[in-house]
Design a protein around this motif. Structure first.
Motif, PDB file in Angstrom:
ATOM      1  N   GLN A  58       0.879  -1.194  -0.005  1.00 23.43           N
ATOM      2  CA  GLN A  58      -0.167   0.113  -0.091  1.00 23.43           C
ATOM      3  C   GLN A  58       0.880   1.453  -0.072  1.00 23.43           C
ATOM      4  OE1 GLN A  58      -2.280   0.598   3.617  1.00 23.43           O
ATOM      5  NE2 GLN A  58      -4.233   0.884   2.071  1.00 23.43           N
ATOM      6  N   LYS A  59       1.837   1.149   0.768  1.00 25.98           N
ATOM      7  CA  LYS A  59       2.581   2.498   0.686  1.00 25.98           C
ATOM      8  C   LYS A  59       3.491   2.604  -0.335  1.00 25.98           C
ATOM      9  CE  LYS A  59       3.113   2.682   5.977  1.00 25.98           C
ATOM     10  NZ  LYS A  59       3.523   1.770   6.824  1.00 25.98           N
ATOM     11  N   LEU A  60       3.892   1.531  -0.806  1.00 23.29           N
ATOM     12  CA  LEU A  60       4.505   1.571  -2.436  1.00 23.29           C
ATOM     13  C   LEU A  60       3.808   2.462  -3.402  1.00 23.29           C
ATOM     14  CD1 LEU A  60       7.357   0.069  -3.232  1.00 23.29           C
ATOM     15  CD2 LEU A  60       5.854  -1.196  -4.569  1.00 23.29           C
ATOM     16  N   ILE A  61       2.435   1.859  -3.391  1.00 26.47           N
ATOM     17  CA  ILE A  61       1.464   2.598  -4.474  1.00 26.47           C
ATOM     18  C   ILE A  61       1.201   4.130  -4.156  1.00 26.47           C
ATOM     19  CG2 ILE A  61      -0.961   2.538  -5.118  1.00 26.47           C
ATOM     20  CD1 ILE A  61       0.598  -0.295  -5.842  1.00 26.47           C
ATOM     21  N   ALA A  62       1.409   4.456  -2.868  1.00 25.16           N
ATOM     22  CA  ALA A  62       1.514   5.761  -2.546  1.00 25.16           C
ATOM     23  C   ALA A  62       2.454   6.432  -2.888  1.00 25.16           C
ATOM     24  CB  ALA A  62       1.329   5.991  -1.052  1.00 25.16           C
ATOM     25  N   ARG A  63       3.811   6.064  -2.932  1.00 28.86           N
ATOM     26  CA  ARG A  63       4.953   6.407  -3.520  1.00 28.86           C
ATOM     27  C   ARG A  63       5.023   6.715  -5.089  1.00 28.86           C
ATOM     28  NH1 ARG A  63       9.253   6.758  -0.195  1.00 28.86           N
ATOM     29  NH2 ARG A  63      10.627   6.760  -1.948  1.00 28.86           N
ATOM     30  N   MET A  64       4.195   5.599  -5.776  1.00 23.94           N
ATOM     31  CA  MET A  64       3.834   5.762  -7.394  1.00 23.94           C
ATOM     32  C   MET A  64       3.142   6.997  -7.424  1.00 23.94           C
ATOM     33  SD  MET A  64       3.016   1.986  -8.639  1.00 23.94           S
ATOM     34  CE  MET A  64       3.998   0.683  -8.267  1.00 23.94           C
ATOM     35  N   TRP A  65       2.023   7.008  -6.893  1.00 27.72           N
ATOM     36  CA  TRP A  65       0.989   8.207  -7.111  1.00 27.72           C
ATOM     37  C   TRP A  65       1.786   9.606  -7.006  1.00 27.72           C
ATOM     38  CZ3 TRP A  65      -3.284   8.227  -9.574  1.00 27.72           C
ATOM     39  CH2 TRP A  65      -3.999   7.094  -9.562  1.00 27.72           C
ATOM     40  N   GLU A  66       2.839   9.546  -6.210  1.00 30.17           N
ATOM     41  CA  GLU A  66       3.802  10.853  -5.801  1.00 30.17           C
ATOM     42  C   GLU A  66       5.023  10.770  -6.724  1.00 30.17           C
ATOM     43  OE1 GLU A  66       4.280  11.871  -1.895  1.00 30.17           O
ATOM     44  OE2 GLU A  66       2.007  12.413  -1.746  1.00 30.17           O
ATOM     45  N   ASN A  67       5.200   9.765  -7.670  1.00 30.87           N
ATOM     46  CA  ASN A  67       6.299   9.815  -8.815  1.00 30.87           C
ATOM     47  C   ASN A  67       7.781   9.997  -7.746  1.00 30.87           C
ATOM     48  OD1 ASN A  67       8.002   9.777 -10.774  1.00 30.87           O
ATOM     49  ND2 ASN A  67       7.574  11.868 -11.277  1.00 30.87           N
ATOM     50  N   GLN A  68       7.637   9.096  -6.742  1.00 28.33           N
ATOM     51  CA  GLN A  68       9.067   9.443  -5.749  1.00 28.33           C
ATOM     52  C   GLN A  68      10.324   8.513  -6.274  1.00 28.33           C
ATOM     53  OE1 GLN A  68       8.343   9.453  -1.514  1.00 28.33           O
ATOM     54  NE2 GLN A  68       6.452  10.010  -1.617  1.00 28.33           N
ATOM     55  N   ASP A  69      10.012   7.526  -7.069  1.00 25.70           N
ATOM     56  CA  ASP A  69      11.175   6.568  -7.581  1.00 25.70           C
ATOM     57  C   ASP A  69      11.239   6.506  -8.992  1.00 25.70           C
ATOM     58  OD1 ASP A  69      11.475   5.846  -4.411  1.00 25.70           O
ATOM     59  OD2 ASP A  69       9.261   5.538  -4.813  1.00 25.70           O
ATOM     60  N   ASP A  70      12.379   5.698  -9.428  1.00 27.24           N
ATOM     61  CA  ASP A  70      12.768   5.512 -10.732  1.00 27.24           C
ATOM     62  C   ASP A  70      11.847   4.486 -11.127  1.00 27.24           C
ATOM     63  OD1 ASP A  70      14.311   7.515 -11.198  1.00 27.24           O
ATOM     64  OD2 ASP A  70      15.996   6.711 -10.236  1.00 27.24           O
ATOM     65  N   LEU A  71      12.081   3.129  -9.985  1.00 27.28           N
ATOM     66  CA  LEU A  71      11.402   1.820 -10.324  1.00 27.28           C
ATOM     67  C   LEU A  71      10.933   1.376  -9.530  1.00 27.28           C
ATOM     68  CD1 LEU A  71      14.519   0.510 -12.609  1.00 27.28           C
ATOM     69  CD2 LEU A  71      12.418   1.078 -13.591  1.00 27.28           C
ATOM     70  N   TYR A  72       9.995   0.395  -9.470  1.00 30.92           N
ATOM     71  CA  TYR A  72       9.338  -0.424  -8.411  1.00 30.92           C
ATOM     72  C   TYR A  72       9.180  -1.670  -8.457  1.00 30.92           C
ATOM     73  CZ  TYR A  72       7.586   4.453  -7.718  1.00 30.92           C
ATOM     74  OH  TYR A  72       7.721   5.807  -7.382  1.00 30.92           O
ATOM     75  N   ILE A  73       9.422  -2.523  -7.592  1.00 27.41           N
ATOM     76  CA  ILE A  73       9.210  -3.796  -7.592  1.00 27.41           C
ATOM     77  C   ILE A  73       8.240  -4.563  -6.736  1.00 27.41           C
ATOM     78  CG2 ILE A  73      10.505  -6.422  -7.349  1.00 27.41           C
ATOM     79  CD1 ILE A  73      13.147  -4.921  -8.349  1.00 27.41           C
ATOM     80  N   LEU A  74       7.205  -5.250  -7.189  1.00 30.36           N
ATOM     81  CA  LEU A  74       5.871  -5.638  -6.412  1.00 30.36           C
ATOM     82  C   LEU A  74       5.402  -6.762  -7.203  1.00 30.36           C
ATOM     83  CD1 LEU A  74       3.165  -3.244  -6.797  1.00 30.36           C
ATOM     84  CD2 LEU A  74       4.767  -3.453  -8.262  1.00 30.36           C
TER      85      LEU A  74
END
Ligand code: PGA
Length: 316
Positions: free
Chosen positions: A132-148
């Protein structure tokens, strides 16, 4: 045209991220009055308040949120430019901002390690948090890449599968079900169950399966960490469902066993994703390619055999 210096934008972005003038001053190694005055000048040139102060906490206004998103894009572009310049000069330098779900921490650092051997001049920021917190980071464009393992479908993403992520029912080795084959899923209703916290991707997958099969388990304990769950299972508090990846580190193989329960393992997959439309930095792109290339060979994911992808975990 709004008159704003890059320095003012940097000060604003840092203040917005921390919600505090004092913390922004600490991070930027300038005084707190300097931070306030830079934000004040920026506010004046924009002509709308950027923050609301309630007690000691600062909250972004609508204009502040827009400016924060703009700042992220501007600083991203500048970082990318610097990385491109380094690339043109023949060096890979810069920062890789990676965010992964808690369960991925069992294998991502290994591949980062081997990636860094190829590119020793890059810096890495690795955020490990739940789904859930990772998705929040995505909405805020906080990182280059995500793994989930369960990319959301309400965010426009580019995603590629990199590896299997089987979720298994885990019990103590001396559990009476440990020697049984093809255990009906309904049998789990009679066992005390340990569940990940709400917001966890693992929990989401488990709940979906239980709902589909109309299974209602007796949740004795909720824990926010895979390691704590392993200890609780080993301590005899109940059984749980965990990713096989969590069972690889030494020390637990002897105490825990994956049960042969119908409908398990839940066949999830790990995905590497980034926001559609995002221009990946040279470094992020290099890591993405590295990941995709090496995910195929699997030998890089320590703990898995190259032959069939099975872990060293014993299954009865
Ligand atoms: P979790 O996520 O670590 O939040 O449980 C795992 C996943 O995405 O499968």
């Amino acid at each position: 045209m709004i008159q704003a210096t890059l320095h003012q934008l940097k000060v604003f972005e840092t203040t917005a991220r921390h919600g505090s003038f004092t913390k922004a001053a600490e991070e930027l190694s300038i005084t707190q009055p300097t931070v306030s005055s830079q934000v004040k000048q920026l506010t004046q040139s924009i002509g709308l308040p950027l923050f609301e102060q309630i007690g000691k906490q600062l909250y972004l206004t609508d204009a502040g949120r827009e400016l924060q998103a703009t700042c992220r894009e501007v600083f991203d572009r500048l970082d990318n430019f610097e990385m491109k310049v380094a690339d043109l000069k023949g060096a890979k330098q810069g920062k890789l901002r990676l965010a992964v779900v808690t369960t991925a921490k069992y294998f991502v650092p290994r591949i980062l390690g081997s990636f860094c051997q190829h590119y020793p001049d890059i810096d890495i920021s690795l955020q490990v948090t739940n789904h859930q917190k990772l998705i929040a980071r995505m909405w805020e464009n906080q990182d280059d890449l995500y793994i989930l393992s369960q990319p959301p479908d309400d965010i426009a993403l580019c995603s590629q599968a990199v590896l299997d992520n089987p979720l298994v029912v885990v019990a103590r080795r001396d559990h009476p079900l440990a020697n049984q084959k093809n255990i009906p899923i309904q049998r789990l209703q009679h066992e005390p169950f340990i569940m990940r916290e709400s917001g966890s991707g693992t929990r989401q997958a488990v709940e979906q399966l239980f709902e589909k099969r109309r299974v209602s388990v007796n949740v004795r304990l909720e824990l926010g960490s895979n390691e704590a769950i392993k200890q609780a299972v080993a301590g005899g508090l109940g059984m749980s469902v965990l990713s096989e990846h969590t069972l690889m580190p030494e020390g637990t193989l002897g105490e825990l066993v994956a049960l042969d329960v119908q409908d398990f393992p839940i066949q999830c997959r790990w995905y590497v994703v980034y926001l559609a439309g995002k221009q990946l930095s040279v470094i992020a792109d290099a890591f993405l390619q590295y990941l995709l290339e090496h995910a195929q060979s699997r030998s890089i994911w320590e703990g898995r055999t190259a032959a069939n992808g099975k872990t060293a975990l014993s299954r009865r």
